[in-house]
Design an enzyme around this catalytic site. Structure first.
Site, PDB file in Angstrom:
ATOM      1  N   GLU A 128       4.570  -7.197  13.457  1.00 39.65           N
ATOM      2  CA  GLU A 128       3.877  -7.455  14.710  1.00 39.65           C
ATOM      3  C   GLU A 128       3.282  -8.859  14.771  1.00 39.65           C
ATOM      4  O   GLU A 128       3.016  -9.375  15.844  1.00 39.65           O
ATOM      5  CB  GLU A 128       2.799  -6.398  14.989  1.00 39.65           C
ATOM      6  CG  GLU A 128       1.677  -6.327  13.983  1.00 39.65           C
ATOM      7  CD  GLU A 128       1.923  -5.374  12.835  1.00 39.65           C
ATOM      8  OE1 GLU A 128       0.933  -4.901  12.254  1.00 39.65           O
ATOM      9  OE2 GLU A 128       3.084  -5.117  12.469  1.00 39.65           O
ATOM     10  N   ARG A 153       0.816  -1.219   0.000  1.00 40.26           N
ATOM     11  CA  ARG A 153       0.000   0.000   0.000  1.00 40.26           C
ATOM     12  C   ARG A 153       0.846   1.265   0.000  1.00 40.26           C
ATOM     13  O   ARG A 153       0.379   2.320  -0.416  1.00 40.26           O
ATOM     14  CB  ARG A 153      -0.982  -0.019   1.170  1.00 40.26           C
ATOM     15  CG  ARG A 153      -1.973  -1.184   1.037  1.00 40.26           C
ATOM     16  CD  ARG A 153      -3.037  -1.224   2.074  1.00 40.26           C
ATOM     17  NE  ARG A 153      -2.535  -1.225   3.436  1.00 40.26           N
ATOM     18  CZ  ARG A 153      -3.293  -1.076   4.505  1.00 40.26           C
ATOM     19  NH1 ARG A 153      -4.602  -0.911   4.374  1.00 40.26           N
ATOM     20  NH2 ARG A 153      -2.774  -1.094   5.716  1.00 40.26           N
TER      21      ARG A 153
END
Length: 172
Positions: free
Chosen positions: A97, A60
């Protein structure tokens, strides 16, 4: 802008809340305002571009970085996941993460002395920014700023921008 970023729970892994920016991209006014705001990170006080290249991180980040590069009169350079670039690359592996990843940059994409602005959609743990900074440095470039659409503040990714100006349009 907040209303145009949609939370998608448990994507791509259980426990992760994905920030879907596609509604923002579909809104011409919001998209234009976002690009203008991100591009400000690559301007000096006289509103002149101070970067040679704008680097967008997969995937993105590409959507945001390419028009930012055009707005700044700079080149656009993609940083891709491993195996996606066809020529000689530098590679860096890092932790996300919820996973790990390897990023690549063409060895000749940044030339020594290039001033580089990093642009991405989300700053989370900072792993992607840190890895990309390392890739830019391996080519001899200097990261002069990082600009992101949003920061997930609780994950404290700001440390990856240590010593480099950080522009955040929205903190969540």
């Amino acid at each position: 802008m907040t209303r145009l970023v949609v939370d998608v729970p448990d994507y791509p892994e259980p426990g992760v809340i994905f920030k879907d920016i596609t509604p923002l991209l579909a809104d011409h006014t919001a998209f234009e305002q976002t690009i203008t705001a991100l591009a400000e990170a690559g301007l000096d006080q006289s509103e002149h571009g101070v970067v040679d290249k704008v680097v967008g991180m997969e995937a993105r980040g590409f959507i945001l970085a390419a028009p930012v590069a055009l707005a700044l009169g700079a080149g656009f350079v993609p940083v891709r996941k491993v195996g996606k670039l066809p020529r000689a690359t530098h590679q860096v592996s890092y932790d996300l993460e919820y996973a790990s990843a390897t990023l690549e940059l063409h060895q000749d994409a940044i030339i020594p002395g290039d001033r580089v602005l990093l642009v991405d959609d989300v700053l989370a743990t900072g792993g992607t920014v840190a890895a990309t900074r390392e890739l830019v440095a391996s080519c001899g470039g200097t990261v002069v700023g990082v600009a992101v659409l949003m920061e997930i503040a609780v994950l404290d990714g700001r440390g990856s921008c240590d010593g480099v100006p950080l522009t955040v349009l929205q903190s969540v």
